[in-house]
Write a protein that holds these residues in place. Structure first.
Motif, PDB file in Angstrom:
ATOM      1  N   ASP A 203       0.825  -1.206   0.000  1.00 56.81           N
ATOM      2  CA  ASP A 203       0.000   0.000   0.000  1.00 56.81           C
ATOM      3  C   ASP A 203       0.863   1.261   0.000  1.00 56.81           C
ATOM      4  N   ALA A 204       1.959   1.222   0.758  1.00 52.50           N
ATOM      5  CA  ALA A 204       2.857   2.377   0.801  1.00 52.50           C
ATOM      6  C   ALA A 204       3.500   2.615  -0.563  1.00 52.50           C
ATOM      7  N   ALA A 205       3.859   1.532  -1.252  1.00 56.47           N
ATOM      8  CA  ALA A 205       4.455   1.662  -2.586  1.00 56.47           C
ATOM      9  C   ALA A 205       3.443   2.231  -3.576  1.00 56.47           C
ATOM     10  N   VAL A 206       2.189   1.786  -3.469  1.00 60.34           N
ATOM     11  CA  VAL A 206       1.142   2.310  -4.349  1.00 60.34           C
ATOM     12  C   VAL A 206       0.912   3.791  -4.070  1.00 60.34           C
ATOM     13  N   ALA A 207       0.937   4.175  -2.790  1.00 62.02           N
ATOM     14  CA  ALA A 207       0.761   5.592  -2.429  1.00 62.02           C
ATOM     15  C   ALA A 207       1.882   6.443  -3.013  1.00 62.02           C
ATOM     16  N   SER A 208       3.116   5.947  -2.921  1.00 65.87           N
ATOM     17  CA  SER A 208       4.252   6.677  -3.492  1.00 65.87           C
ATOM     18  C   SER A 208       4.132   6.764  -5.006  1.00 65.87           C
ATOM     19  N   LEU A 209       3.680   5.676  -5.618  1.00 74.51           N
ATOM     20  CA  LEU A 209       3.495   5.665  -7.071  1.00 74.51           C
ATOM     21  C   LEU A 209       2.435   6.682  -7.489  1.00 74.51           C
ATOM     22  N   SER A 210       1.346   6.755  -6.713  1.00 77.57           N
ATOM     23  CA  SER A 210       0.270   7.692  -7.038  1.00 77.57           C
ATOM     24  C   SER A 210       0.754   9.129  -6.984  1.00 77.57           C
TER      25      SER A 210
END
Length: 665
Positions: A203-210
C-alpha cells in the motif's frame, strides 16, 4: 472439570497474549509511515455436549486483521496524485514567474530606452553619438531576449531532468509492487493468513506511485493487485511489472516525453510514446502540464515578440536611407521559417517562407503543414491541432497567413498529394536573435524622397506630384540622380521619356502598375501616358495628372534623405504602435508576464486547496487505519486484566485438581 478449566484458562491466556502483542505492535508503529492499525480477532471454541447442554471450551484467535478501508485508501491515493500534479506544476510556475518578474530581466525598460534613443537620433540625425547610443540600446534589447530565452531553456532542461528522475522512481516502485504481489501470494498460500506487513508495504508503494503518476489499481481474486496508467497501459500485472522510458518528443527533440516500453518476443524493446493528455496525475502529469500549458506557449509568445520587433524594425530601416545616403539594411538577424518538403512529393514546386507581410500581427510561431490536393492548398497548424484552413496563392506565387509570407516557386509544378512542413516555431527566436550591424551610420534615419517640378516653359496643364515615402512597402533602388521627363504626343499614343537630368546622372527604369499588372520600362524607353497615372522612378513614387502639351518637361530632383529624420521617427513610432494584434510590444510583454504570474497564482491557490483536501481525506483514512494511542492504552489495560483474570482461572483449576487428588489418596 479441572483439566477443562485449565484448557479454557490457557486459551484465555493465549488470547490475552495475542491482544497484548498486537496492541504493543500498534503502539510501537504509531509513527511508522504506511502502517495500518491491527486488531486481534477472536472466536469462541465449539462447545462440548455434556448431556445437560453444551459447555464452553474457551476462546481461539482467528486472525490479526488490518483495519483497512479500500475505498478511503483509493480516495487518498487519488487526492495525493492530484496533489503531486499541482505541487510540481506550481513549483515550476513559481520559478518561471520569478524569472520574468525580475525587474532587471524585463523588456519594458529596454523598449522604453530604445524609444528614447531613437527620438534622440531624430533630433539630430547626423550626430554619431546619438546613433551609437541608439545602436547600443538595440544591442541591450537583443541581449535581454538572449538571456530570457536561455532561462526558459534552463527551465525546460530542468523539466527533462525531473521527468527522467520520476520515471526511474516509477519503474522501481512498479518492480517493488510486483515483487510484493509475489511474496504476498506465497505467504497466503503457505499459511492461509494475510501477511499484514507485506500488505502495508504494498500500500505504501502504491501511495508513493500515485504521488508520481496517476495510477489505477484493481484487486484480483487471489489478493494481488494490478496497476495501470494513462489510457490503460499496464504497469503491474500480478507479479510482473512493466517499464516506462523517457524519449525525445517527435515534435521537439529537445523535450523528453514518456513512453511505454514493450518487449517483443526476441527481447527487443520498443518505446511507444504515451499521449501527454493521458498522463494527467502525479508529479509527471504536473510537469507535462506545466510544459504544455505555460512553458512552451509563453516561450513562443516571447519569441513572437522578438520576431515581430526584429521584422518590423528591419522593414522600417530598409525603407529609409543611412547617414551615407545608401539604402537602409536590416538591423537585426531574425530566424526565418524552415521548409522541409515531404519525401513523397512528386511535383517540382519549391516553397520558401519569411516572417512578415500584412499578417505579421497575427504571428503564432507554430509549426504547420501545407498540403495540396490537386485543386486547393490548405494549411494545418500542427502545434494546436486545429482544422486545416485554405490558402490562396496570388499570380506571383505568394500568400500571407499567420505572420508569414509563403512563396511557391512554381505553382504549376505542385502535384496532388504534395506537402511541405513549415517549422515556424519561434521559441528559440530570442536566443538566435543578434545584431545585423555594428555601424551606427547604418540606422536609416531619413526617408528616400525627391522633389518634382513642371518645366517653366510648359504650356500645358500637366502637374507632377511626388507621393509620400512608401515606408515599409518601399521597393527598388534609390533615385541617385536627377531625372527629366519629356511629354510627346506627336505620334500616338502620348508618351513620357525619362532621361538624365544632369550630365553623369543615371537614367532609371520606370515601373507602372495598372489594374494590378506591373510593367517595367527599361531606361530611356518611352512610357505610354495616361492622365492620373502613378509611376515608380528610381524607387520614388509619383503621379502625373492634367493635360500636358507636346514638348512639356518635368524634373525629378533626388534627395537622399541623409539629413532627414522622418524614417527614424517612424521607427520610434513602432514602439507605441499596435504591431502585435491589438497591442504594442510593451503591451504584449506585459500580457506575457501577466499570463505567467496568473498561472503561478492560480496553481498556488489550487495547490493549497488540494493540500487541505488531502489532510481531510487523510484524517478520514486514519480514523479507520491509524493508531490512536489513547485507544491503544485502554486496550493495553484491557488485555492485561484479561491476562490476569485467566491466570486466576488456571490457578483455580489447579486448586480444584489438587483437592481431587487429595481425596483420592
Amino acid at each position: 472439570m479441572g483439566q477443562s478449566l485449565i484448557d479454557i484458562g490457557l486459551s484465555g491466556l493465549n488470547a490475552a497474549q495475542y491482544g497484548l502483542s498486537t496492541t504493543s505492535n500498534n503502539i510501537s508503529n504509531a509513527s511508522t509511515p504506511g502502517y495500518t492499525r491491527e486488531v486481534t480477532e477472536y472466536a469462541e471454541v465449539n462447545g462440548q455436549d455434556t448431556g445437560s447442554g453444551f459447555l464452553g471450551r474457551g476462546v481461539s484467535v482467528t486472525t490479526v486483521a488490518r483495519q483497512y478501508s479500500q475505498y478511503l485508501t483509493q480516495q487518498l491515493n487519488q487526492a495525493t496524485a492530484q496533489g503531486g500534479t499541482l505541487t510540481s506544476y506550481n513549483a515550476q510556475a513559481e520559478s518561471l514567474s520569478t524569472i520574468v518578474g525580475d525587474p532587471t530581466a524585463g523588456l519594458t525598460t529596454q523598449l522604453t530606452t530604445l524609444y528614447t534613443g531613437l527620438q534622440t537620433v531624430s533630433s539630430d540625425a547626423s550626430d554619431p553619438a546619438s546613433r551609437a547610443a541608439a545602436l547600443g540600446n538595440m544591442q541591450s534589447l537583443v541581449s535581454q531576449f538572449n538571456t530570457l530565452t536561455s532561462q526558459f531553456n534552463s527551465v525546460s532542461a530542468g523539466v527533462n531532468t525531473q521527468l527522467q528522475g520520476a520515471v526511474t522512481s516509477v519503474n522501481q516502485l512498479a518492480s517493488q509492487i510486483a515483487s510484493l504481489n509475489g511474496q504476498i501470494l506465497t505467504q497466503q498460500n503457505t499459511t492461509g493468513d494475510a501477511p499484514n506487513q507485506l500488505l502495508d508495504q504494498r500500500d505504501a508503494a502504491v501511495a508513493s506511485l500515485s504521488q508520481l503518476i496517476g495510477a489505477t489499481t484493481t484487486t484480483n481474486t487471489n489478493g494481488s493487485i494490478n496497476v495501470s496508467i494513462g489510457n490503460g497501459q499496464s504497469l503491474v500485472n500480478g507479479n510482473v511489472s512493466y517499464q516506462l522510458a523517457t524519449v525525445p518528443s517527435a515534435t521537439d527533440p529537445s523535450e523528453l516525453t514518456i513512453a511505454y516500453a514493450v518487449t517483443g518476443a526476441g527481447g527487443t524493446t520498443t518505446n511507444i510514446p504515451i499521449a501527454e493528455s493521458n498522463l494527467s496525475g502525479g508529479t509527471l502529469g504536473g510537469l507535462l502540464q506545466f510544459r504544455s500549458q505555460i512553458l512552451d506557449p509563453q516561450q513562443r509568445a516571447l519569441g513572437n515578440i522578438a520576431t515581430t520587433i526584429g521584422t518590423t524594425m528591419n522593414a522600417q530601416n530598409e525603407a529609409g536611407v543611412t547617414l551615407t545616403g545608401a539604402a537602409g539594411g536590416p538591423l537585426f538577424n531574425v530566424s526565418q521559417p524552415v521548409i522541409t518538403p515531404a519525401t513523397t512529393n512528386t511535383g517540382t514546386g519549391s516553397l520558401s517562407a519569411t516572417f512578415g507581410g500584412p499578417t505579421l500581427s497575427q504571428l503564432t510561431g507554430d509549426d504547420y503543414t501545407l498540403s495540396y490536393d490537386g485543386t486547393n492548398f490548405s494549411l494545418q497548424d500542427n502545434t494546436t491541432g486545429g482544422a486545416p484552413v485554405p490558402v490562396t496563392f496570388d499570380a506571383n506565387g505568394q500568400a500571407n497567413i499567420d505572420g508569414m509570407t509563403l512563396s511557391m516557386s512554381s505553382l504549376a509544378g505542385v502535384q496532388a498529394g504534395d506537402s511541405f512542413q513549415i517549422n515556424a516555431d519561434t521559441r528559440q527566436a530570442g536566443t538566435t536573435m543578434t545584431m545585423a550591424t555594428t555601424d551606427p551610420s547604418a540606422i536609416a534615419a531619413g526617408s528616400p524622397s525627391a522633389s518634382a517640378t513642371a518645366g517653366s516653359a510648359n504650356t500645358g496643364t500637366g502637374a507632377i506630384t511626388v507621393n509620400p515615402p512608401p515606408g515599409t512597402d518601399y521597393q527598388g533602388a534609390l533615385l541617385t540622380g536627377n531625372v527629366t521627363a519629356t511629354y510627346s504626343d506627336a505620334t500616338p499614343p502620348p508618351t513620357l521619356t525619362f532621361v538624365q537630368g544632369t550630365a553623369g546622372d543615371p537614367t532609371p527604369s520606370v515601373t507602372v502598375t495598372t489594374a494590378g499588372v506591373t510593367t517595367t520600362y527599361p531606361p530611356g524607353t518611352p512610357v505610354p501616358y495616361t492622365a492620373g497615372m502613378t509611376m515608380t522612378v528610381g524607387g520614388v513614387s509619383m503621379t502625373l495628372s492634367g493635360t500636358p502639351v507636346n514638348g512639356d518637361t518635368f524634373s525629378l530632383v533626388a534627395n537622399n534623405g541623409s539629413g532627414d529624420n522622418t524614417n527614424v521617427l517612424a521607427m520610434a513610432a513602432l514602439m507605441n504602435a499596435n504591431t502585435m494584434g491589438n497591442t504594442t510590444f510593451s503591451g504584449a510583454y506585459s500580457s506575457f508576464v501577466g499570463a505567467i504570474g496568473n498561472a503561478a497564482q492560480t496553481s498556488s491557490t489550487a495547490s493549497a486547496a488540494q493540500t487541505t483536501l488531502i489532510a481531510q481525506v487523510t484524517a478520514a483514512q486514519q480514523s479507520v487505519s491509524g493508531v490512536n494511542l489513547d485507544e491503544e492504552a485502554t486496550n493495553l489495560l484491557t488485555y492485561e486484566q484479561m491476562y490476569q483474570a485467566n491466570s486466576k482461572v488456571i490457578q483455580a483449576a489447579g486448586t480444584i485438581f489438587d483437592s481431587i487428588i487429595g481425596i483420592t489418596t
